[in-house]
Scaffold this active site. Structure first.
Site, PDB file in Angstrom:
ATOM      1  N   LYS A 142      59.356  47.606  36.597  1.00 21.89           N
ATOM      2  CA  LYS A 142      59.165  47.013  37.931  1.00 21.89           C
ATOM      3  C   LYS A 142      58.391  47.981  38.821  1.00 21.89           C
ATOM      4  O   LYS A 142      58.622  49.204  38.761  1.00 21.89           O
ATOM      5  CB  LYS A 142      60.554  46.718  38.512  1.00 21.89           C
ATOM      6  N   SER A 162      64.705  40.138  42.746  1.00 20.15           N
ATOM      7  CA  SER A 162      63.372  40.632  43.015  1.00 20.15           C
ATOM      8  C   SER A 162      62.628  41.120  41.773  1.00 20.15           C
ATOM      9  O   SER A 162      61.409  41.275  41.833  1.00 20.15           O
ATOM     10  CB  SER A 162      63.436  41.780  44.026  1.00 20.15           C
ATOM     11  N   SER A 167      69.121  41.312  41.718  1.00 20.65           N
ATOM     12  CA  SER A 167      67.689  41.313  41.407  1.00 20.65           C
ATOM     13  C   SER A 167      67.329  41.467  39.937  1.00 20.65           C
ATOM     14  O   SER A 167      66.176  41.244  39.566  1.00 20.65           O
ATOM     15  CB  SER A 167      66.983  42.410  42.208  1.00 20.65           C
TER      16      SER A 167
END
Lengths: 445, 59
Positions: free
Chosen positions: A66, A141, A165
């Site tokens: 990420k 996320s 997330s």
């Protein structure tokens, strides 16, 4: 191919590390224009690193992380204009461990701006698309991580989870995600959301894959327990009752499967379940505002509208809200400890709804239209607040979209929650299903 | 009338003053959006303050 299979094939020299990386890069080049999972691809660097990857459990295995996680010499943008020019000076602690284990980092994955939202629709880098339906959100996320794992762009990814997330995109994309116990995986070199709630964990095809990645980034053994006969499973009825009926019914089939495999089911009530979301917000919003204060002062207009509003809300809460939140967290934790004296794990739907259309902020749930973020909070915040390990594992499909089962364990019980998911995955094929990418696309050949 | 827990959401003018003290310069649209968040969080905070047992330790 799963992460575990990829590792075996490279270690047995069935494929070279370079060939494994080339396969991923070709797939990313073909599919990512549709999916937008990647913010940055490290093509040449990854190929060069494949030639000298150290021996280890992930020798020659391509992974992606990420874009809030530092990879030395690569951009860390957090999908924000605020960090558009930021280049990491070193590796995050988890990336250092991946590299020492032999993994090759092929790129940085799309995220909700600053990991502060659940839809991965950055106004600066564009939305990541759900591979099961390109018009729908992939969750967030860590949305790019879920998409990349589901579309087999890479066999393993890392995400971060402050309030859902990792679990939300794993659920929406039909793959497996582990939020580990707070403090088990180092968060150094990771753009923070909340100092006391942040975690780093894997998203990949299977529970076995997640176990291998978790063992590396946690720097400890992680062997999922074998079999669940006699395991005491607490079913959080209140969350089944709140979920969309079709989603709840499908997830219940996964719970029934756990019983068929030998687990003992017990209906449980979690004290303060309705308060956990508020308590989580008191801690998260105030800590996030503190993290961002320097940029709120100097770069306010560079944030997307939704993230700016969240950060300002944290700025305006009284300082007592943070202290009250931390004390209430202890209050919640004490009640949950009582539940875990009677059961080994808790289970609930990971998400109460199917992923909404990109651009839609609301969902319809049991006759009510409500913001997507409000719908997800009761299903994710309680376990974050308690700092417990949670796996989201595929639990079937509703209207062609994946749904997920959340498996929550005691602190440091990663091997248990992954073992429950692994046992379920050995008995079902939900996690093996691949998204129907557009006809004629090379991925379907 | 004074109460024992945090009051409801503040006014935009109050928020603007607090922001200025912090060196932050939001516009009216920002503050309207913030009020949306606070209108949910502040009553929740007041409720937690009311029910949190006094003997609950810090963290």
């Amino acid at each position: 191919m799963t992460l575990v299979e990829t590792a075996r094939r490279v270690q047995s020299s069935a494929v070279s590390a370079r060939e494994a990386v080339e396969t991923c890069l070709e797939r990313i080049e073909r599919l990512d224009p549709l999916l937008n999972a990647f913010i940055h691809v490290r093509g040449e660097e990854a190929l060069a690193e494949a030639e000298r990857a150290p021996e280890g459990p992930l020798h020659g295995v391509p992974v992606a992380v990420k874009d809030v996680i530092d990879v030395a010499g690569s951009p860390t943008t957090a999908a924000s204009k605020v960090l558009a020019d930021n280049v990491a000076g070193g590796d995050a602690g988890c990336v250092d461990r991946l590299r020492r284990a032999g993994a090759i980092v092929v790129g940085k994955l799309n995220t909700h701006e600053f990991a502060l939202g659940a839809t991965t629709t950055s106004p600066h880098f564009g939305p990541a698309h759900n591979p099961w339906d390109l018009e729908r959100t992939c969750g967030g996320s860590s949305g790019g991580s879920g998409v990349a794992a589901a579309a087999d762009l890479v066999p393993g990814t890392l995400g971060t989870d402050t309030a859902g997330s990792i679990r939300i995109p794993a659920c929406y994309c039909g793959v497996t995600g582990l939020r580990p116990t707070i403090g088990v995986v180092p968060t150094t070199g990771v753009v923070p959301v909340s100092w006391t709630l942040d975690t780093v964990g894997p998203i990949a095809r299977s529970a076995e894959d997640c176990a291998l990645l978790h063992a590396v980034i946690a720097g400890e053994r992680c062997e999922p327990v074998e079999g669940i006969r006699g395991l005491r499973v607490g079913v959080v009825d209140a969350l089944f009752d709140r979920a969309d009926p079709a989603v709840a019914a499908q997830v219940s089939t996964a719970v029934d499967e756990l019983a068929r495999l030998g687990a003992t089911l017990e209906r449980v009530e979690v004290p303060l379940l309705d308060d956990a979301g508020t308590i989580n917000q008191l801690v998260l919003l105030t800590e996030a505002a503190e993290v961002h204060l320097r940029w709120l002062r100097t770069r306010l207009r560079d944030y997307g509208d939704d993230v700016r509003a969240r950060l300002l809300a944290g700025l305006f809460l009284p300082s007592t809200a943070h202290v009250t939140g931390l004390r209430a967290r202890r209050w919640f934790d004490d009640g949950l400890r009582g539940v875990f004296s009677r059961v080994d794990v808790l289970v609930a739907p990971e998400m109460p709804v199917l992923p909404p259309r990109i651009g839609s902020d609301t969902v319809s749930l049991r006759g009510r239209e409500l913001p997507h973020r409000f719908a997800l909070i009761p299903f994710n915040s309680p376990w974050s607040l308690a700092g417990l390990p949670v796996v989201s594992t595929p639990a079937g499909f509703v209207d062609g979209m994946p749904v997920g089962l959340a498996i929550v364990g005691r602190r440091r019980a990663e091997e248990v929650v992954l073992g429950v998911a692994h046992t379920l995955q050995k008995a079902t094929d939900w996690h093996e299903q691949r998204p129907p990418l557009p006809a004629g696309h090379p991925s379907n050949e | 009338m004074p109460t024992e827990s945090s009051p409801g959401p503040p006014s935009i003018e109050f928020l603007r003053a607090i922001a200025a003290q912090q060196g932050v310069d939001p516009d009216d649209a920002d503050l309207e959006a913030v009020l949306g968040f606070l209108s949910v969080v502040m009553p929740g905070l007041a409720e937690i303050e009311r029910r949190l047992p006094a003997e609950t330790p810090f963290a």
